[in-house]
Design a protein around this motif. Structure first.
Motif, mmCIF file in Angstrom:
data_model
loop_
_atom_site.group_PDB
_atom_site.id
_atom_site.type_symbol
_atom_site.label_atom_id
_atom_site.label_comp_id
_atom_site.label_asym_id
_atom_site.label_seq_id
_atom_site.Cartn_x
_atom_site.Cartn_y
_atom_site.Cartn_z
ATOM 1 N N THR A 123 -12.306 -31.946 2.057
ATOM 2 C CA THR A 123 -11.736 -32.576 1.411
ATOM 3 C C THR A 123 -9.897 -31.160 1.460
ATOM 4 O O THR A 123 -10.263 -30.275 1.374
ATOM 5 C CB THR A 123 -12.048 -31.962 -0.526
ATOM 6 N N LEU A 124 -9.402 -31.717 1.869
ATOM 7 C CA LEU A 124 -8.224 -31.827 1.995
ATOM 8 C C LEU A 124 -6.555 -32.185 0.859
ATOM 9 O O LEU A 124 -7.129 -32.961 0.137
ATOM 10 C CB LEU A 124 -7.621 -32.417 2.753
ATOM 11 N N LYS A 125 -5.863 -31.445 0.500
ATOM 12 C CA LYS A 125 -4.713 -31.116 -0.948
ATOM 13 C C LYS A 125 -4.080 -31.305 0.414
ATOM 14 O O LYS A 125 -3.413 -30.216 0.887
ATOM 15 C CB LYS A 125 -4.906 -30.174 -2.388
ATOM 16 N N ILE A 126 -2.840 -32.172 -1.027
ATOM 17 C CA ILE A 126 -1.389 -32.489 -0.079
ATOM 18 C C ILE A 126 -0.357 -31.898 -0.903
ATOM 19 O O ILE A 126 -0.577 -32.855 -1.629
ATOM 20 C CB ILE A 126 -1.706 -33.789 0.995
ATOM 21 N N THR A 127 0.180 -31.377 -1.504
ATOM 22 C CA THR A 127 1.618 -30.755 -2.181
ATOM 23 C C THR A 127 3.024 -30.969 -1.651
ATOM 24 O O THR A 127 3.024 -30.112 -0.574
ATOM 25 C CB THR A 127 0.694 -29.338 -2.810
ATOM 26 N N HIS A 128 3.147 -32.204 -2.246
ATOM 27 C CA HIS A 128 4.554 -32.511 -2.296
ATOM 28 C C HIS A 128 5.539 -32.350 -3.407
ATOM 29 O O HIS A 128 5.693 -32.766 -4.435
ATOM 30 C CB HIS A 128 4.661 -33.533 -1.740
#
Length: 811
Positions: free
Chosen positions: A689-694
């Protein structure tokens, strides 16, 4: 006339780019405009005296006619449609096997011409007249059934389940839906198992007389003879392709070699083969006709031998083209030979360009969708380049040839010039269609063309019809030649510089390359011909595009029932999951993701995350690892998994891992390190489970976690779950996307990667409605196609089926 025929092709191509078909009044208006333009040539003498004006008016008239003709064709084919209410319901049909059946590992595929629809549930459904069916040996865990042998022309009663035409919709991908439309196949489905032995699936007649059935049965008979003569031979599929045009038995590994060496056009019934066979037969027939077949009939007095030979050559070409399955290159050759034969019969001299344009017009009239396929453009483009590089230069070539002491040297020189013209002339078109060119193609073709055309193909054709044991000897000789050719091609394909790849060019780069090619192939004496290569420089130096500084792109592919996303930052690219396996040689990697990456000019990935080992998430990984440089692979899979073994560097997904690329933060939220010690966990439960924050925007990729893992995340990382975009956990299954989890994530947009009418019924209606009740915008890949999301100061997204809408999508 040539300008009108070229306009006809342009008009047909214009229609194929429309999102909706024109209505009756628009068609009538366009026909009136075409008639008005045509009348200008007769009623305006000044215009009739201007060559340029005549060309433009004829081209415009042809374009309008081509647009209208293609629209009428499409309206006619689209009028048959499977009603939505009959998708997924049992229907009993009576009809005939209407194609060459293809047997694969799990069953058999074939087209079915419907003759009768039996009543079902008190009514008789409206079923399209032609279907594409599969008959599986085992069906989704049900009792296995025996798949019988099937032959073209047999009449069967079958109970089937059908669905409307649907394929994956991705940028630079194969459009299965328009391919079905071109084949007049308006529904697909599978044969239901006859578990209670009621005989609902049974053969009724061994053969139904008919021209098409006779042709297809002949193709089947030839294929069976070749396969029986070459049992378990590695390249028997190539011999079959050369005789009957059926390429389905050729492995993807072989196609990769043939495409890298540029000889893929020879591995079937090509125009060169048809011309050769027709010419040999015409020569033999003329020889016999001149001698009245060694009788006293004096046949040349009744009909000149040249005309008899022309008729015989066209007849043989027609037979061979029918065996080939009537592909575009075969059609083009047949029509060109027919036009030449007609000119000979009626004593009308005609130029080669007239012949080519006439063949072009006939192809468009019979199949307006031909303009959508690379083979159409490559076939006519190759002949056009040969004409441009040779017509008007005959005398110069004769002078060169006259100085040669041996005729074979003159022939070799002509062949070399032709190969030179085709190789250089097709560079822009090949780059536009495929994004790569084979640098070793001239060498490979110089070896393959004479071997395949003058040795392998004649041996295969004669061997397929002669009685045993002669047939076996000839077919084995042909196979031996193909095996040695394949070894040579593998050696050539192994060179690192065998292929030059670049992104597909925009129109202005392609136009510049075409102008450069015309300059480069201009006649001798043309000033500074080498400057034509300058037009190629933008084409060859075209570089892949990256997001701009401060941007991120995410492409959620339409891979059917599975997951695959490409994440791009200004300097990095990686994949999250790779889609499912479809067949032993086809998967989400080589059928969807690789064509997209090649079209973009992407040959390297910084990383690949495989969330877990389930087929619908990991199925394309091995194909991608074999074709691309991948710096590292992260997964939750067992360390003995073949994907882990194939990866150059493997990392286990573990909660707490974090990294930053171009100011964008990546954090792994699940699974925990301790979970790998628990052998009772299912692969879904251990999804990466991956979270990408931009900046202020985030995207959460949870794989196939279910409610237990959602609850665990809520307990351990509730404050870290909020995200603008959510990839729906487990494709929207009923065991995931709990209300508490959705309230913690608070997404504005949810993406469901699901297959059309998938057997799991994902997304579950109650789960899909739950997202809607929380005002979350929902996108489904089975309805939207590939979804492209751009992260800037805010989120923008496009849906492929809307952004690239075509009338055959039916939306």
């Amino acid at each position: 006339m040539r300008s009108a025929l070229l306009g006809l092709a342009a008009g047909a191509a214009w229609l194929q780019m429309q999102a909706a078909l024109p209505g009756t009044y628009v068609i009538l208006l366009l026909l009136a405009c075409a008639a008005l333009l045509a009348s200008l040539l007769h009623f305006l003498p000044r215009l009739a005296g201007s060559a340029l004006a005549r060309v433009l008016v004829r081209a415009a008239c042809g374009a309008l006619a081509g647009f209208v003709w293609a629209a009428l064709f499409a309206h006619y084919y689209l009028q048959e449609e499977l009603p939505k209410v009959w998708e997924g319901r049992d229907v009993t049909l009576v009809g005939t096997v209407d194609s060459l059946p293809y047997r694969f590992e799990r069953g058999i595929r074939f087209n079915f011409a419907v003759e009768q629809v039996l009543p079902a549930e008190g009514e008789t459904p409206l079923i399209p007249s032609r279907l594409a069916l599969s008959w599986y040996g085992g069906f989704h865990g049900e009792d296995t059934q025996t798949v019988p042998g099937m032959q073209p022309g047999e009449r069967w009663q079958l109970t089937v389940r059908l669905r409307r035409p649907h394929g994956n919709a991705n940028p630079h991908g194969f459009d299965y839906e328009v391919w079905l439309l071109e084949q007049n196949v308006r529904a697909t489905g599978y044969v239901r198992p006859d578990r209670d032995a009621t005989g609902r699936n049974q053969r009724l007649d061994a053969f139904v007389p008919g021209f098409s059935n006779a042709v297809q049965r002949s193709r089947s008979w030839l294929r069976e003879r070749i396969v029986a003569a070459l049992p378990d031979k590695e390249y028997a599929g190539i011999i079959v392709a050369l005789v009957v045009g059926d390429q389905r038995a050729i492995s993807q590994t072989d196609w990769k070699v043939f495409n890298r060496t540029g000889i893929g056009h020879l591995i079937s019934i090509s125009g060169l083969h048809i011309t050769m066979v027709a010419g040999l037969f015409a020569g033999l027939f003329q020889f016999l006709w001149r001698r009245s077949f060694f009788t006293r009939a004096q046949l040349p007095l009744l009909l000149p031998s040249q005309k008899a030979a022309a008729l015989a050559g066209v007849a043989m070409a027609l037979v061979y083209v029918l065996l080939a399955g009537f592909g575009v290159p075969a059609q083009r050759t047949l029509y060109m030979l027919s036009v030449v034969a007609a000119a000979l019969w009626f004593d009308r001299l005609t130029s080669v360009s007239h012949v080519l344009c006439a063949a072009l017009g006939i192809v468009i009239l019979l199949d307006p969708w031909a303009v959508l396929w690379p083979g159409f453009w490559l076939s006519f483009g190759a002949v056009a380049m040969i004409l441009y590089a040779s017509v008007g230069r005959v005398e110069a070539k004769r002078q060169i040839s006259s100085g040669m002491s041996h005729s074979w040297l003159a022939g070799l020189a002509t062949a070399s010039r032709t190969q030179y013209a085709v190789t250089l002339g097709l560079v822009p078109l090949t780059m536009l269609l495929f994004g790569q060119i084979s640098l070793i193609s001239p060498i490979a073709n110089a070896l393959a063309i004479p071997l395949i055309s003058f040795i392998v193909t004649p041996l295969s054709l004669v061997g397929s019809v002669l009685p045993a044991p002669l047939s076996g000897w000839l077919l084995h000789a042909a196979h031996w030649c193909v095996a040695w050719l394949a070894l040579a091609m593998e050696w050539l394909a192994g060179f690192p510089a065998a292929v030059w790849a670049a992104p597909l060019p925009p129109w202005w780069i392609f136009a510049g390359a075409v102008l450069g090619t015309i300059w480069l192939l201009a006649p001798r004496g043309w000033p500074l011909r080498w400057l034509g290569t300058v037009g190629w420089l933008p084409l060859l130096l075209n570089a892949p595009t990256f997001p701009k500084e401060g941007e991120m792109w995410v492409t959620a592919f339409d891979v059917g029932q599975g997951t695959a996303l490409l994440i791009e930052t200004p300097t990095r690219r990686f994949l999250y999951d790779t889609g499912p396996v479809y067949t032993p040689e086809s998967d989400g990697g080589n059928r969807v993701i690789l064509p997209y990456l090649k079209a973009r000019g992407i040959t390297r990935l910084d990383g690949m995350i495989i969330s877990h080992s389930d087929n619908d998430h990991s199925g394309g990984a091995l194909s991608l690892l074999a074709e691309l440089q991948v710096d590292w692979v992260a997964s939750s899979m067992d360390l003995t998994n073949p994907i882990v073994t194939a990866a150059g560097e493997h990392r286990r997904c573990t909660a707490g891992q974090a990294w930053a690329w171009d100011g964008i933060q990546f954090a792994m939220l699940h699974p925990t390190a301790a979970s790998y010690d628990n052998s009772h966990w299912k692969p879904n439960a251990r999804s990466c489970t991956l979270k990408i924050t931009h900046g202020n925007i985030a995207m959460l990729l949870p794989g196939d976690i279910e409610r237990a893992q959602e609850a665990e995340l809520l307990e351990s990382q509730a404050d870290n779950l909020q995200a603008t975009i959510l990839l729906a956990p487990h494709h929207g299954s009923g065991t995931s996307s709990t209300e508490a989890f959705l309230r913690a994530v608070k997404p504005e947009l949810a993406v469901f990667q699901v297959g059309y009418r998938n057997r799991y019924h994902h997304p579950k209606q109650e789960v899909f409605d739950r997202y809607g009740s929380m005002d979350i915008h929902r996108l489904r890949s089975d309805e939207s196609g590939a979804v492209t999301i751009q992260f800037r100061e805010h989120v923008e997204f496009t849906e492929y089926r809307i952004d690239h809408a075509r009338y055959w999508y039916g939306r």
